[in-house]
Motif scaffolding. Structure first.
Motif, PDB file in Angstrom:
ATOM      1  N   LEU A  17       1.003  -1.253   0.002  1.00 48.96           N
ATOM      2  CA  LEU A  17      -0.054   0.090   0.207  1.00 48.96           C
ATOM      3  C   LEU A  17       0.803   1.284   0.226  1.00 48.96           C
ATOM      4  CD1 LEU A  17      -2.388  -1.024   2.223  1.00 48.96           C
ATOM      5  CD2 LEU A  17      -3.277  -0.970   0.497  1.00 48.96           C
ATOM      6  N   PHE A  18       2.066   1.251   0.791  1.00 48.13           N
ATOM      7  CA  PHE A  18       3.026   2.451   0.420  1.00 48.13           C
ATOM      8  C   PHE A  18       3.838   2.837  -1.207  1.00 48.13           C
ATOM      9  CE2 PHE A  18       3.905   3.755   5.166  1.00 48.13           C
ATOM     10  CZ  PHE A  18       3.089   3.395   5.919  1.00 48.13           C
ATOM     11  N   ALA A  19       4.043   1.211  -1.126  1.00 48.44           N
ATOM     12  CA  ALA A  19       4.325   0.988  -2.787  1.00 48.44           C
ATOM     13  C   ALA A  19       3.394   2.236  -3.067  1.00 48.44           C
ATOM     14  CB  ALA A  19       5.117  -0.018  -3.118  1.00 48.44           C
ATOM     15  N   LYS A  20       2.191   1.792  -3.955  1.00 46.70           N
ATOM     16  CA  LYS A  20       1.046   2.341  -4.307  1.00 46.70           C
ATOM     17  C   LYS A  20       0.965   4.400  -4.296  1.00 46.70           C
ATOM     18  CE  LYS A  20      -2.030  -1.064  -5.355  1.00 46.70           C
ATOM     19  NZ  LYS A  20      -3.298  -1.767  -4.461  1.00 46.70           N
ATOM     20  N   LEU A  21       1.627   4.360  -2.613  1.00 39.08           N
ATOM     21  CA  LEU A  21       0.976   5.569  -2.577  1.00 39.08           C
ATOM     22  C   LEU A  21       3.018   6.023  -3.252  1.00 39.08           C
ATOM     23  CD1 LEU A  21      -0.203   5.472   0.493  1.00 39.08           C
ATOM     24  CD2 LEU A  21      -1.738   6.640  -1.382  1.00 39.08           C
ATOM     25  N   LYS A  22       3.322   5.551  -3.035  1.00 37.17           N
ATOM     26  CA  LYS A  22       5.414   6.096  -3.833  1.00 37.17           C
ATOM     27  C   LYS A  22       5.913   6.990  -2.358  1.00 37.17           C
ATOM     28  CE  LYS A  22       4.617   7.093  -8.674  1.00 37.17           C
ATOM     29  NZ  LYS A  22       3.067   5.396  -8.361  1.00 37.17           N
ATOM     30  N   LEU A  23       5.418   6.206  -1.129  1.00 33.18           N
ATOM     31  CA  LEU A  23       6.102   5.983  -0.119  1.00 33.18           C
ATOM     32  C   LEU A  23       7.124   5.280  -0.013  1.00 33.18           C
ATOM     33  CD1 LEU A  23       3.327   6.536   2.512  1.00 33.18           C
ATOM     34  CD2 LEU A  23       4.783   8.656   1.775  1.00 33.18           C
ATOM     35  N   LYS A  24       8.387   5.686   0.511  1.00 35.08           N
ATOM     36  CA  LYS A  24      10.078   4.608   0.458  1.00 35.08           C
ATOM     37  C   LYS A  24       9.127   3.463   0.695  1.00 35.08           C
ATOM     38  CE  LYS A  24      13.290   6.311  -2.528  1.00 35.08           C
ATOM     39  NZ  LYS A  24      12.913   7.708  -2.437  1.00 35.08           N
ATOM     40  N   ASN A  25      10.254   2.064   1.172  1.00 38.98           N
ATOM     41  CA  ASN A  25      10.223   0.698   1.769  1.00 38.98           C
ATOM     42  C   ASN A  25       9.999   1.044   2.895  1.00 38.98           C
ATOM     43  OD1 ASN A  25      11.140  -1.734   2.792  1.00 38.98           O
ATOM     44  ND2 ASN A  25      10.036  -2.020   1.407  1.00 38.98           N
ATOM     45  N   PHE A  26      11.766   1.913   3.472  1.00 45.93           N
ATOM     46  CA  PHE A  26      11.931   2.280   4.414  1.00 45.93           C
ATOM     47  C   PHE A  26      11.455   3.198   5.262  1.00 45.93           C
ATOM     48  CE2 PHE A  26      13.428   6.160   2.838  1.00 45.93           C
ATOM     49  CZ  PHE A  26      13.034   7.057   3.801  1.00 45.93           C
ATOM     50  N   ILE A  27       9.728   3.909   5.131  1.00 44.71           N
ATOM     51  CA  ILE A  27       8.850   4.426   5.762  1.00 44.71           C
ATOM     52  C   ILE A  27       7.856   3.474   6.115  1.00 44.71           C
ATOM     53  CG2 ILE A  27       7.042   5.557   5.390  1.00 44.71           C
ATOM     54  CD1 ILE A  27       8.710   7.497   3.781  1.00 44.71           C
ATOM     55  N   VAL A  28       7.783   2.358   5.937  1.00 46.53           N
ATOM     56  CA  VAL A  28       6.791   1.204   6.227  1.00 46.53           C
ATOM     57  C   VAL A  28       7.492   0.976   8.343  1.00 46.53           C
ATOM     58  CG1 VAL A  28       5.481  -0.936   6.288  1.00 46.53           C
ATOM     59  CG2 VAL A  28       5.928   0.555   4.555  1.00 46.53           C
ATOM     60  N   LYS A  29       9.454   0.417   8.076  1.00 50.98           N
ATOM     61  CA  LYS A  29       9.642  -0.204   9.097  1.00 50.98           C
ATOM     62  C   LYS A  29       9.804   0.956  10.158  1.00 50.98           C
ATOM     63  CE  LYS A  29      12.930  -2.897   5.876  1.00 50.98           C
ATOM     64  NZ  LYS A  29      14.514  -2.531   5.433  1.00 50.98           N
ATOM     65  N   GLN A  30       9.667   2.373  10.007  1.00 51.41           N
ATOM     66  CA  GLN A  30      10.025   3.055  10.195  1.00 51.41           C
ATOM     67  C   GLN A  30       8.293   3.492  11.341  1.00 51.41           C
ATOM     68  OE1 GLN A  30      10.749   6.923   8.079  1.00 51.41           O
ATOM     69  NE2 GLN A  30      12.077   7.100   8.523  1.00 51.41           N
ATOM     70  N   VAL A  31       7.342   3.156  10.452  1.00 50.23           N
ATOM     71  CA  VAL A  31       5.714   3.870  10.894  1.00 50.23           C
ATOM     72  C   VAL A  31       6.074   2.119  12.435  1.00 50.23           C
ATOM     73  CG1 VAL A  31       3.054   3.639  10.940  1.00 50.23           C
ATOM     74  CG2 VAL A  31       5.539   4.519   9.437  1.00 50.23           C
ATOM     75  N   PHE A  32       5.875   0.919  11.381  1.00 49.41           N
ATOM     76  CA  PHE A  32       5.752   0.103  12.523  1.00 49.41           C
ATOM     77  C   PHE A  32       6.763   0.438  14.128  1.00 49.41           C
ATOM     78  CE2 PHE A  32       3.553  -4.267  10.453  1.00 49.41           C
ATOM     79  CZ  PHE A  32       2.987  -3.580   9.746  1.00 49.41           C
ATOM     80  N   HIS A  33       8.190   0.985  13.762  1.00 49.69           N
ATOM     81  CA  HIS A  33       8.403   0.664  15.012  1.00 49.69           C
ATOM     82  C   HIS A  33       8.086   1.692  16.090  1.00 49.69           C
ATOM     83  CE1 HIS A  33      12.541   0.732  17.209  1.00 49.69           C
ATOM     84  NE2 HIS A  33      12.263   2.188  17.208  1.00 49.69           N
ATOM     85  N   TRP A  34       7.509   3.309  15.370  1.00 52.08           N
ATOM     86  CA  TRP A  34       6.855   4.399  16.407  1.00 52.08           C
ATOM     87  C   TRP A  34       5.702   3.381  16.361  1.00 52.08           C
ATOM     88  CZ3 TRP A  34       8.816   7.818  18.126  1.00 52.08           C
ATOM     89  CH2 TRP A  34       9.249   8.918  17.437  1.00 52.08           C
ATOM     90  N   ILE A  35       4.946   2.759  16.259  1.00 51.58           N
ATOM     91  CA  ILE A  35       3.632   1.857  16.602  1.00 51.58           C
ATOM     92  C   ILE A  35       3.938   0.709  17.737  1.00 51.58           C
ATOM     93  CG2 ILE A  35       1.553   0.620  16.348  1.00 51.58           C
ATOM     94  CD1 ILE A  35       1.356   1.566  13.660  1.00 51.58           C
ATOM     95  N   TYR A  36       5.226  -0.270  16.620  1.00 47.13           N
ATOM     96  CA  TYR A  36       4.413  -1.372  17.819  1.00 47.13           C
ATOM     97  C   TYR A  36       5.550  -1.523  19.014  1.00 47.13           C
ATOM     98  CZ  TYR A  36       1.739  -2.891  14.606  1.00 47.13           C
ATOM     99  OH  TYR A  36       0.263  -3.380  13.814  1.00 47.13           O
ATOM    100  N   GLN A  37       6.872  -0.614  18.414  1.00 44.98           N
ATOM    101  CA  GLN A  37       8.312  -0.197  19.771  1.00 44.98           C
ATOM    102  C   GLN A  37       8.286   0.602  21.148  1.00 44.98           C
ATOM    103  OE1 GLN A  37      10.058  -2.762  20.112  1.00 44.98           O
ATOM    104  NE2 GLN A  37       9.468  -4.078  17.749  1.00 44.98           N
ATOM    105  N   LYS A  38       6.837   2.008  19.968  1.00 47.06           N
ATOM    106  CA  LYS A  38       7.532   2.264  21.006  1.00 47.06           C
ATOM    107  C   LYS A  38       6.111   2.973  21.555  1.00 47.06           C
ATOM    108  CE  LYS A  38      11.351   5.306  19.014  1.00 47.06           C
ATOM    109  NZ  LYS A  38      12.111   6.144  18.988  1.00 47.06           N
ATOM    110  N   ASN A  39       4.545   2.336  21.340  1.00 49.76           N
ATOM    111  CA  ASN A  39       2.997   2.395  21.013  1.00 49.76           C
ATOM    112  C   ASN A  39       3.208   4.141  21.270  1.00 49.76           C
ATOM    113  OD1 ASN A  39       3.694   0.438  23.998  1.00 49.76           O
ATOM    114  ND2 ASN A  39       1.634   0.842  23.064  1.00 49.76           N
ATOM    115  N   ILE A  40       3.769   4.237  20.011  1.00 49.19           N
ATOM    116  CA  ILE A  40       3.001   5.876  19.359  1.00 49.19           C
ATOM    117  C   ILE A  40       2.194   6.208  18.133  1.00 49.19           C
ATOM    118  CG2 ILE A  40       3.838   8.062  18.130  1.00 49.19           C
ATOM    119  CD1 ILE A  40       4.825   8.176  21.204  1.00 49.19           C
ATOM    120  N   TYR A  41       0.848   6.457  18.248  1.00 43.97           N
ATOM    121  CA  TYR A  41      -0.059   5.824  17.776  1.00 43.97           C
ATOM    122  C   TYR A  41      -0.705   7.275  17.055  1.00 43.97           C
ATOM    123  CZ  TYR A  41      -0.744   2.512  20.555  1.00 43.97           C
ATOM    124  OH  TYR A  41      -0.163   1.653  21.711  1.00 43.97           O
ATOM    125  N   ASP A  42      -0.155   8.692  16.824  1.00 40.39           N
ATOM    126  CA  ASP A  42      -0.732   9.771  16.212  1.00 40.39           C
ATOM    127  C   ASP A  42       1.218   9.766  15.323  1.00 40.39           C
ATOM    128  OD1 ASP A  42      -1.044  12.366  15.741  1.00 40.39           O
ATOM    129  OD2 ASP A  42      -1.332  13.007  18.144  1.00 40.39           O
TER     130      ASP A  42
END
Ligand code: SF4
Length: 348
Positions: A17-42
């Motif tokens: 889904l990120f690729a379709k929006l032309k968002l680079k692959n590493f941004i998925v990793k960043q988002v996952f890290h914020w949510i699942y490792q740091k409990n940041i949802y905003d």
């Protein structure tokens, strides 16, 4: 256009889904890290993502949170029972326990349960709906934050044995397990996860093929069909012989040991003859039997067995690997479904 619910998405789907929006692959990793490792949802607080990319993510994705609305604590046994409410006001329970090897969380898989096991408080409430993958995951995230805030420790093990039959919600279960085990998600190894079933045979084999490293626990509770039928209506669909044959295949496919759960109910399934019949039935299966002392509840007519030790010794003497489950949370309505029933009764 409706937004994608991010907590429902596995890493692979998110990448697409990120690729379709032309968002680079590493941004998925960043988002996952914020949510699942740091409990940041905003998304605004994901500070290593550029403002422009944050904007694209906000336009296309949403995170629906849940909240803890009640906690019962058994301090002596370090056991916490949480009532979790979702956006539609439906609630489920999750339990977090400290063992010698660390913290374990027990997750629910459905709001209510259709399986109607006669000894179970959850079975008293008809299933209202399945949990989404994000709602499986949300339970862990809430508990993780609570335990970290209180003890500065991590939850390392997951059992899916709370309200509901996980295999009756198979697709969402598998998606949730993908997020839970993904190294950029919750990063919990499959060997640290156990899924419990009342015995839906086709799904046992499906999970074995899809995720062979996940542990399996099967609720047996009887040495023959006559007793099992009285306790568990699922036995009418998948009888004991079929279930045990399926379990053998599961062990063969996964090379893993299976756990059989056996709740001991007075004068129902706790006779020495029942133990002897069980030993014969388990012959040739790589298994381990977990004997569970019954938590008596007002809603059910059953009583706790007084013959647990005799049953245990009979199995042990016959070389069956067996344990009596450590009792926890006796003071906090520990049977699954009880806290939710109490909460719903209080609201009436
Ligand atoms: S024991 Fe499990 S499968 Fe049976 S009614 Fe309770 S929650 Fe459902």
């Amino acid at each position: 256009m409706s937004k994608h619910l991010l907590l429902d998405l596995s890493f692979d789907i998110c990448e697409k889904l990120f690729a379709k929006l032309k968002l680079k692959n590493f941004i998925v990793k960043q988002v996952f890290h914020w949510i699942y490792q740091k409990n940041i949802y905003d998304f605004n607080k994901m500070t290593n993502i550029s403002l422009n990319n944050q904007k694209i993510i906000k336009q296309n994705f949403a995170i629906i949170l849940a909240k803890i609305i009640d906690i019962n604590i058994d301090k002596k046994h370090k056991t916490f029972k949480f009532l979790v409410q979702f956006h539609d006001k439906n609630s489920i329970e999750m339990v977090v326990m400290k063992f010698g090897y660390g913290w374990t969380i027990c997750l629910s898989s459905q709001v209510g349960c259709s399986m109607q096991c006669k000894f179970c408080a959850s079975g008293m409430k008809i299933k209202k709906r399945d949990l989404t993958p994000g709602e499986f995951v949300m339970q862990y995230l809430l508990a993780k934050k609570y335990i970290f805030d209180q003890f500065h420790e991590r939850i390392t093990n997951i059992v899916i044995m709370g309200i509901g039959e996980p295999f009756d919600n198979f697709t969402n279960l598998v998606e949730a397990l993908k997020i839970i085990t993904n190294p950029y998600g919750m990063a919990i190894g499959p060997n640290h996860i156990t899924v419990s079933t009342c015995g839906i045979c086709p799904k046992i084999l499906q999970l074995a093929k899809l995720m062979p490293k996940i542990n399996l626990a099967v609720s047996l509770h009887a040495p023959n069909d006559a007793i099992r039928k009285q306790l568990m209506p699922i036995n009418n669909a998948y009888n004991l012989n079929l279930l045990l044959r399926t379990c053998k295949k599961y062990c063969h496919l996964t090379k893993k040991r299976i756990t059989f759960e056996y709740i001991l109910l007075e004068n129902i399934n706790d006779h020495k003859t029942d133990a002897i019949e069980l030993i014969k039935k388990l012959k040739g299966i790589n298994c381990y039997v977990n004997l569970i002392p019954y938590n008596e509840i007002n809603e059910c007519k059953f009583a706790r067995s007084k013959k647990i030790n005799i049953f245990f010794n009979t199995l042990k003497q016959n070389k069956i690997l067996v344990k009596i489950r450590q009792e926890r949370g006796g003071t906090i309505n520990a049977a699954c479904g009880q806290l939710r029933i109490k909460y719903e009764d209080d609201r009436k």
